[in-house]
Design a protein around this motif. Structure first.
Motif, PDB file in Angstrom:
ATOM      1  N   VAL A   7     -70.534  98.382  -5.426  1.00  0.00           N
ATOM      2  CA  VAL A   7     -69.568  98.334  -4.330  1.00  0.00           C
ATOM      3  C   VAL A   7     -69.301  99.750  -3.834  1.00  0.00           C
ATOM      4  O   VAL A   7     -69.224 100.690  -4.627  1.00  0.00           O
ATOM      5  CB  VAL A   7     -68.245  97.647  -4.770  1.00  0.00           C
ATOM      6  CG1 VAL A   7     -67.557  98.407  -5.898  1.00  0.00           C
ATOM      7  CG2 VAL A   7     -67.300  97.472  -3.591  1.00  0.00           C
ATOM      8  N   VAL A   8     -69.187  99.876  -2.537  1.00  0.00           N
ATOM      9  CA  VAL A   8     -68.753 101.121  -1.912  1.00  0.00           C
ATOM     10  C   VAL A   8     -67.381 100.868  -1.303  1.00  0.00           C
ATOM     11  O   VAL A   8     -67.209  99.945  -0.491  1.00  0.00           O
ATOM     12  CB  VAL A   8     -69.735 101.602  -0.830  1.00  0.00           C
ATOM     13  CG1 VAL A   8     -69.112 102.736  -0.010  1.00  0.00           C
ATOM     14  CG2 VAL A   8     -71.036 102.070  -1.466  1.00  0.00           C
ATOM     15  N   ILE A   9     -66.395 101.676  -1.711  1.00  0.00           N
ATOM     16  CA  ILE A   9     -65.024 101.530  -1.213  1.00  0.00           C
ATOM     17  C   ILE A   9     -64.777 102.612  -0.180  1.00  0.00           C
ATOM     18  O   ILE A   9     -64.995 103.803  -0.444  1.00  0.00           O
ATOM     19  CB  ILE A   9     -64.018 101.634  -2.368  1.00  0.00           C
ATOM     20  CG1 ILE A   9     -64.296 100.530  -3.399  1.00  0.00           C
ATOM     21  CG2 ILE A   9     -62.579 101.546  -1.848  1.00  0.00           C
ATOM     22  CD1 ILE A   9     -63.516 100.679  -4.690  1.00  0.00           C
ATOM     23  N   ILE A  10     -64.330 102.207   0.988  1.00  0.00           N
ATOM     24  CA  ILE A  10     -64.151 103.136   2.100  1.00  0.00           C
ATOM     25  C   ILE A  10     -62.660 103.316   2.354  1.00  0.00           C
ATOM     26  O   ILE A  10     -61.970 102.371   2.728  1.00  0.00           O
ATOM     27  CB  ILE A  10     -64.866 102.628   3.361  1.00  0.00           C
ATOM     28  CG1 ILE A  10     -66.365 102.527   3.082  1.00  0.00           C
ATOM     29  CG2 ILE A  10     -64.600 103.531   4.562  1.00  0.00           C
ATOM     30  CD1 ILE A  10     -67.047 101.420   3.809  1.00  0.00           C
ATOM     31  N   THR A  24     -64.948 100.706 -12.186  1.00  0.00           N
ATOM     32  CA  THR A  24     -65.613 101.441 -13.267  1.00  0.00           C
ATOM     33  C   THR A  24     -65.260 100.863 -14.632  1.00  0.00           C
ATOM     34  O   THR A  24     -66.098 100.868 -15.543  1.00  0.00           O
ATOM     35  CB  THR A  24     -65.215 102.933 -13.230  1.00  0.00           C
ATOM     36  OG1 THR A  24     -63.799 103.057 -13.419  1.00  0.00           O
ATOM     37  CG2 THR A  24     -65.603 103.558 -11.904  1.00  0.00           C
ATOM     38  N   GLN A  25     -64.038 100.368 -14.782  1.00  0.00           N
ATOM     39  CA  GLN A  25     -63.640  99.755 -16.054  1.00  0.00           C
ATOM     40  C   GLN A  25     -64.425  98.486 -16.337  1.00  0.00           C
ATOM     41  O   GLN A  25     -64.550  98.066 -17.495  1.00  0.00           O
ATOM     42  CB  GLN A  25     -62.145  99.478 -16.040  1.00  0.00           C
ATOM     43  CG  GLN A  25     -61.296 100.747 -16.081  1.00  0.00           C
ATOM     44  CD  GLN A  25     -59.833 100.495 -15.784  1.00  0.00           C
ATOM     45  OE1 GLN A  25     -59.413  99.350 -15.599  1.00  0.00           O
ATOM     46  NE2 GLN A  25     -59.036 101.564 -15.715  1.00  0.00           N
ATOM     47  N   LEU A  26     -64.959  97.873 -15.279  1.00  0.00           N
ATOM     48  CA  LEU A  26     -65.800  96.684 -15.433  1.00  0.00           C
ATOM     49  C   LEU A  26     -67.281  97.052 -15.506  1.00  0.00           C
ATOM     50  O   LEU A  26     -68.152  96.177 -15.419  1.00  0.00           O
ATOM     51  CB  LEU A  26     -65.551  95.717 -14.273  1.00  0.00           C
ATOM     52  CG  LEU A  26     -64.158  95.089 -14.241  1.00  0.00           C
ATOM     53  CD1 LEU A  26     -63.911  94.379 -12.908  1.00  0.00           C
ATOM     54  CD2 LEU A  26     -63.980  94.115 -15.404  1.00  0.00           C
ATOM     55  N   ASN A  27     -67.557  98.371 -15.632  1.00  0.00           N
ATOM     56  CA  ASN A  27     -68.927  98.895 -15.727  1.00  0.00           C
ATOM     57  C   ASN A  27     -69.736  98.713 -14.453  1.00  0.00           C
ATOM     58  O   ASN A  27     -70.975  98.708 -14.487  1.00  0.00           O
ATOM     59  CB  ASN A  27     -69.675  98.269 -16.911  1.00  0.00           C
ATOM     60  CG  ASN A  27     -69.085  98.678 -18.251  1.00  0.00           C
ATOM     61  OD1 ASN A  27     -68.649  99.821 -18.422  1.00  0.00           O
ATOM     62  ND2 ASN A  27     -69.038  97.752 -19.201  1.00  0.00           N
ATOM     63  N   ALA A  28     -69.070  98.560 -13.330  1.00  0.00           N
ATOM     64  CA  ALA A  28     -69.766  98.502 -12.049  1.00  0.00           C
ATOM     65  C   ALA A  28     -69.982  99.921 -11.536  1.00  0.00           C
ATOM     66  O   ALA A  28     -69.187 100.822 -11.822  1.00  0.00           O
ATOM     67  CB  ALA A  28     -68.949  97.687 -11.047  1.00  0.00           C
ATOM     68  N   THR A  29     -71.051 100.140 -10.809  1.00  0.00           N
ATOM     69  CA  THR A  29     -71.269 101.436 -10.168  1.00  0.00           C
ATOM     70  C   THR A  29     -70.543 101.426  -8.828  1.00  0.00           C
ATOM     71  O   THR A  29     -70.692 100.503  -8.032  1.00  0.00           O
ATOM     72  CB  THR A  29     -72.760 101.703  -9.953  1.00  0.00           C
ATOM     73  OG1 THR A  29     -73.332 100.645  -9.190  1.00  0.00           O
ATOM     74  CG2 THR A  29     -73.486 101.815 -11.281  1.00  0.00           C
ATOM     75  N   VAL A  30     -69.749 102.470  -8.582  1.00  0.00           N
ATOM     76  CA  VAL A  30     -68.872 102.458  -7.418  1.00  0.00           C
ATOM     77  C   VAL A  30     -68.825 103.833  -6.767  1.00  0.00           C
ATOM     78  O   VAL A  30     -68.831 104.861  -7.449  1.00  0.00           O
ATOM     79  CB  VAL A  30     -67.446 101.998  -7.810  1.00  0.00           C
ATOM     80  CG1 VAL A  30     -66.874 102.870  -8.909  1.00  0.00           C
ATOM     81  CG2 VAL A  30     -66.519 101.999  -6.609  1.00  0.00           C
ATOM     82  N   ALA A  31     -68.813 103.838  -5.449  1.00  0.00           N
ATOM     83  CA  ALA A  31     -68.578 105.055  -4.693  1.00  0.00           C
ATOM     84  C   ALA A  31     -67.294 104.891  -3.903  1.00  0.00           C
ATOM     85  O   ALA A  31     -67.013 103.810  -3.377  1.00  0.00           O
ATOM     86  CB  ALA A  31     -69.745 105.331  -3.744  1.00  0.00           C
ATOM     87  N   LEU A  32     -66.526 105.969  -3.825  1.00  0.00           N
ATOM     88  CA  LEU A  32     -65.296 105.976  -3.034  1.00  0.00           C
ATOM     89  C   LEU A  32     -65.446 107.014  -1.936  1.00  0.00           C
ATOM     90  O   LEU A  32     -65.539 108.210  -2.208  1.00  0.00           O
ATOM     91  CB  LEU A  32     -64.082 106.300  -3.912  1.00  0.00           C
ATOM     92  CG  LEU A  32     -62.740 106.443  -3.175  1.00  0.00           C
ATOM     93  CD1 LEU A  32     -62.325 105.124  -2.531  1.00  0.00           C
ATOM     94  CD2 LEU A  32     -61.651 106.934  -4.116  1.00  0.00           C
TER      95      LEU A  32
END
Length: 484
Positions: A7-10, A24-32
């Protein structure tokens, strides 16, 4: 197509931050993708606390506490106090900003990207920023909002402040004395009271018949009375039609009243900050004040979700965070969760504090019929803790059905924000009003108001049941005459 992120959070709103950490706590890769974050809300709450203390000091003589007078002039004293108050607020804002710094987020596994970008649809859906393409399975819009400025003749030429720049603009030696605040939203009401408590002359102009159209009517009237007691001049059912600068003085025409003022604050509402995101290209629709989303918080592009200010409603952090949880879970797993606002509370940081959850009295009676709805009310003056703190102004209203199901509550009084959380929990867990009546709160505490209000349900049920009253009267008559 290679997927770089789950997921990318904008958007650098607090809801965006919380969603990124949760991912991140769910081990997903994320960009903010984080534009500059506005921490003006922190100044707002910090100065509200200072306003409360100022009022307490003014009322201290009622507790037998008397301040010593100094030779310092009142004007100088107020000036120095304002500078110190702003310094305190800035320190609080800096501390919170540090807690949400990119370094801390990065340490938690969030890829923080500073800058502005936009969506592109060709060859595949992606978000372009800083000469990079962020490819994700889903995207979450949490970009917040900016003030919506009404079209008022002369407003732009005369100059004004908004909720986003008021605290930055007030970093001056002396606080402006006279204010006109245009708009009836929670934040404008809070600021009106803060400024009044800091010694300003404040006029609040509201276009509706009473404060906040979605508020319980009885609560709204009490709140307005409290504001007026503290010196806030409230003009209801008035629209500002003209603003003028005459001989270096600002003048506002509100209905049939002309008002001279030092400063104007426009707080009529918010609109989403989405113009630069190129949403039309990727099939995301929006109205003037909000994005179009379904009950799973999907936009009209099913891979793009949204939460917080960008989807409309009042600007409340807890509601935005609730939406962020729903949207994030749907985005990184499967879109199965739906928003349900019935048991989500909101609060306004006035004094006394105002909080509400679920349906108001008027809404419940429209939905279920007048005969099916019971209105339970209790006043804070009956609570020992309120009397000890001299905070007896207030009322607790709980709206229930005849079977005891809680439909909603409105509270105006001390600790209303904490009290409403208990009612919201009861509603979410289907706890009925009789169970609240069995609560045995710590004495003295403000939670007593919940027990006392809930007890009104059994009283009303008994008063409406003639057969039960006659049975009880006969039963106790029999018991009194029973030969032991």
């Amino acid at each position: 197509m290679t997927i770089d992120y789950d997921v990318v959070i904008i958007g650098g709103s607090l809801a965006g931050y919380h969603a990124a950490l949760a991912a991140t706590q769910l081990n997903a890769t994320v960009a903010l993708v984080e534009p500059k974050v506005d921490y003006g809300f922190t100044h707002h709450h910090a100065l509200a606390e200072i306003g409360k203390l100022a009022q307490k000091l003014n009322d201290a003589s009622g507790f037998g506490i008397h301040a010593r007078h100094t030779d310092t002039s009142e004007e100088c004293h107020i000036s120095m106090a304002w500078q110190e108050a702003m310094l305190y607020a800035q320190c609080v804002a800096s501390n919170l900003k540090e807690q949400h710094s990119p370094a801390i987020l990065a340490a938690q596994g969030v890829d923080v990207i500073v800058g502005s970008g936009q969506f592109q649809s060709s060859p595949q859906l992606a978000f372009a920023i800083n000469n990079r393409l962020l490819r994700a399975r889903t995207y979450l819009l949490a970009s917040g909002s900016r003030p919506e400025i009404p079209e008022i003749e002369g407003l732009q030429a005369t100059g004004y402040l908004t909720l986003s720049n008021i605290w930055q603009s007030l970093k001056r030696e002396i606080l402006p004395k006279n204010w006109v605040i245009i708009g009836g939203i929670p934040q404008s009401i809070e600021i009106a009271q803060i400024l009044a408590r800091l010694g300003c002359s404040v006029t609040l102009v509201v276009k509706h018949p009473y404060l906040l159209p979605h508020l319980d009517f009885e609560i709204a009237i009490l709140l307005q009375a409290q504001l007026e007691v503290e010196g806030v001049r409230v003009l209801t059912e008035k629209s500002v039609t003209q603003v003028r600068l005459i001989e270096d003085k600002k003048w506002i025409q509100a209905g049939d009243k002309a008002i001279e003022t030092d400063e104007i604050l426009v707080a009529t509402g918010q609109q989403p900050s989405i113009e630069s995101l190129n949403l039309a290209t990727v099939g995301v629709k929006w109205h003037r004040r909000s994005l179009v989303v379904n009950d799973k918080l999907q936009t009209t592009n099913h891979r793009i979700y949204a939460c917080g200010d960008v989807i409309g409603g009042y600007d409340f952090a807890n509601i935005a965070n609730y939406e962020a949880k729903i949207a994030l879970n749907n985005a990184i797993f499967f879109p199965r969760l739906k928003v349900d606002y019935r048991s989500i509370p909101w609060a306004m940081f006035s004094v006394p504090m105002l909080a509400q959850v679920g349906l108001t009295e008027a809404q419940a009676k429209r939905q279920f019929g007048r005969k099916e709805v019971l209105v339970l009310r209790q006043y804070f003056k009956t609570v020992a803790a309120a009397q000890l703190r001299d905070e007896t102004t207030g009322i607790c209203k709980i709206i229930v059905l005849g079977n005891g199901e809680i439909l909603g509550a409105s509270i105006l009084g001390a600790e209303a924000g904490e009290l409403i959380n208990l009612i919201a929990l009861a509603m979410s867990q289907k706890i009925k009003i009789k169970d609240l009546a069995n609560l045995s709160p710590v004495y003295p505490s403000f939670s007593e108001i919940l027990e006392q209000t809930a007890t009104e349900w059994s009283k009303q049920k008994l008063n409406s049941n003639i057969a039960l009253q006659e049975f009880l009267e006969g039963f106790f008559h029999f018991r009194r005459n029973w030969n032991l």
